[in-house]
Design an enzyme around this catalytic site. Structure first.
Site, PDB file in Angstrom:
ATOM      1  CE  LYS A 170     -28.815-113.467  30.219  1.00  0.00           C
ATOM      2  NZ  LYS A 170     -29.900-113.071  29.295  1.00  0.00           N
TER       3      LYS A 170
ATOM      4  CG  ASP B 158     -31.172-115.513  26.643  1.00  0.00           C
ATOM      5  OD1 ASP B 158     -31.073-115.228  25.431  1.00  0.00           O
ATOM      6  OD2 ASP B 158     -31.664-114.741  27.492  1.00  0.00           O
TER       7      ASP B 158
ATOM      8  CD  GLU C 154     -34.859-116.115  26.626  1.00  0.00           C
ATOM      9  OE1 GLU C 154     -35.345-117.012  27.346  1.00  0.00           O
ATOM     10  OE2 GLU C 154     -34.622-114.974  27.056  1.00  0.00           O
TER      11      GLU C 154
ATOM     12  CD  GLU D  49     -34.982-110.852  25.878  1.00  0.00           C
ATOM     13  OE1 GLU D  49     -34.784-112.029  26.191  1.00  0.00           O
ATOM     14  OE2 GLU D  49     -34.338-109.910  26.350  1.00  0.00           O
TER      15      GLU D  49
ATOM     16  CG  ASP E 152     -40.694-107.625  29.680  1.00  0.00           C
ATOM     17  OD1 ASP E 152     -41.500-106.920  30.318  1.00  0.00           O
ATOM     18  OD2 ASP E 152     -39.551-107.889  30.092  1.00  0.00           O
TER      19      ASP E 152
ATOM     20  CG  HIS F 162     -38.067-111.089  28.803  1.00  0.00           C
ATOM     21  ND1 HIS F 162     -37.924-109.739  29.092  1.00  0.00           N
ATOM     22  CD2 HIS F 162     -36.810-111.596  28.831  1.00  0.00           C
ATOM     23  CE1 HIS F 162     -36.654-109.463  29.284  1.00  0.00           C
ATOM     24  NE2 HIS F 162     -35.946-110.566  29.141  1.00  0.00           N
TER      25      HIS F 162
ATOM     26  CD  GLU G  69     -36.171-113.944  32.294  1.00  0.00           C
ATOM     27  OE1 GLU G  69     -37.051-113.597  31.477  1.00  0.00           O
ATOM     28  OE2 GLU G  69     -34.955-113.931  32.030  1.00  0.00           O
TER      29      GLU G  69
END
Ligand code: CA
Length: 380
Positions: free
Chosen positions: A169, A197, A223, A249, A272, A299, A332
């Site tokens: 992250k 991300d 991402e 996502e 997703d 996702h 993921e």
């Protein structure tokens, strides 16, 4: 076969203070899930999950979709999809109304798979793979500590647990992001795939700046560098960087993905199935991406039901493009605290040597833990 009832369950629990975690858009103090159950006159029951605020997705299903669904044949899943979408088309072409369809659609696929006694991936066209390489999503921030050394320790832990890929992250602060990712790469060496991300925390200019500074550290993909609406920003970032750009996502349906893909804004799309319109729509989005030679890597973020649905989907995704040494889709697996991921079904996923096997039992291949479901269902 006819649908006799559609039930929604809102699950929620509070995290302990030391479990509270954050990402670039805020803090999580509780976990929740919205589970959909479809009952039929033949005694077959299917389950699905919808992402998004549970009180709202469940209300959409109870008040708008359920009256239509009663009496319908679950085998007519595409007819049902288009008609549900059209019910709220003028009010919600993206967002919660589509997330609510997702929960219903996944439950219908589960019913059909159980009825025909085949795993869903057979109904999606067959499995391209028996197992899938898994990546850990982690490196959230803690209120008590968020130092680089804690993130490095977390990275080493994943490697020791057999993960060969993880996603870090970022999106907090340019300098801090660069320092953290650099330290993590130096700690784990070159053999681990590292993704980053930002959860769309940046302008295009900042995203490009961060990306350029991180280019020497072999980033597998970057991402959500910028907000989902900023397609032109994605194009700027993608053209400026030598890192594959991923997003999707927060995109919905074939209609939403049409422009994201055809504008060449991303290298990888990440639908997703609990967000974008269920397995029905996710498979169509994957086909759309395939036609544009864009990779589709779904996702995944939710309970054990979301994971089970995503495993069936990823099994049935062709590598794009195919070659002797293709870039296979990777799966993921969120590592934030969530008992719904671990205990909601009697067959939680197991990571072995960095891979998860694709379940081969009928439908989603999982059984709800009913006592657990009941214990965490919020009273309404
Ligand atoms: Ca993400």
């Amino acid at each position: 076969m006819k649908i006799t009832d559609v039930k929604t369950y809102i699950l929620r629990y509070q995290l302990r203070e030391e479990e509270v975690f954050g990402y670039s858009q805020g803090w999580y103090g509780s976990r929740s899930a919205m589970i959909v159950e479809v009952n039929t006159n033949e005694g077959i029951t299917g389950v699905g999950e919808a992402f998004g605020p549970p009180e709202i997705t469940s209300a959409i299903i109870e008040h708008v979709y359920k009256p239509y669904l009663i009496g319908k044949d679950p085998m007519d899943k595409e007819v049902i999809w288009e008609e549900l979408y059209n019910k709220l088309r003028d009010h919600g072409q993206k967002g919660l109304s589509v997330e609510a369809i997702s929960g219903v659609d996944i439950a219908l696929w589960d019913v059909i798979g159980k009825n025909l006694n085949v795993p869903i991936h057979k109904l999606l066209g067959g499995a391209y793979r028996d197992k899938v390489k898994v990546y850990a999503t982690g490196f959230y921030r803690k209120k008590t500590h968020h130092q680089t050394e804690d993130l490095v320790k977390e990275a080493i832990q994943y490697v020791e647990n057999g993960f060969k890929a993880f996603k870090v992250k970022i999106g907090f602060d340019l300098k801090e992001d660069v320092t953290n990712v650099k330290a993590i790469r130096e700690a784990v060496g070159d053999d681990i795939l590292i993704m980053i991300d930002a959860n769309h925390a940046y302008h295009a200019s900042t995203a490009i700046n961060v990306g350029r500074r991180l280019e020497p550290y072999e980033i597998y993909w970057f991402e959500e560098p910028v907000p989902p609406e900023d397609i032109e920003g994605y194009i700027e970032v993608k053209q400026a960087l030598n890192i594959p750009i991923a997003a999707g996502e927060a995109e919905f349906t074939k209609f939403g993905f049409r422009y994201l893909i055809s504008s060449r804004a991303v290298d990888i799309v990440q639908p997703d199935c609990c967000v974008t319109g269920g397995l029905t729509e996710a498979k169509k989005i994957a086909t759309l991406a395939h036609a544009w030679n864009v990779q589709c890597i779904p996702h995944v973020w939710g309970s054990a039901i979301a994971i089970a649905a995503a495993l069936q989907l990823i099994a049935a995704l062709p590598t794009c493009p195919l070659s002797l040494n293709p870039r296979e889709p990777i799966f993921e697996l969120d590592q934030s605290p969530n008992i719904f991921r671990e205990n909601l079904v009697t067959e939680p996923v197991q990571v072995k040597d960095g891979y998860i096997e694709i379940p081969k039992k009928a439908g989603l291949g999982v059984t709800l833990n009913r006592d657990f479901l009941k214990r965490y269902t919020v009273k309404r």
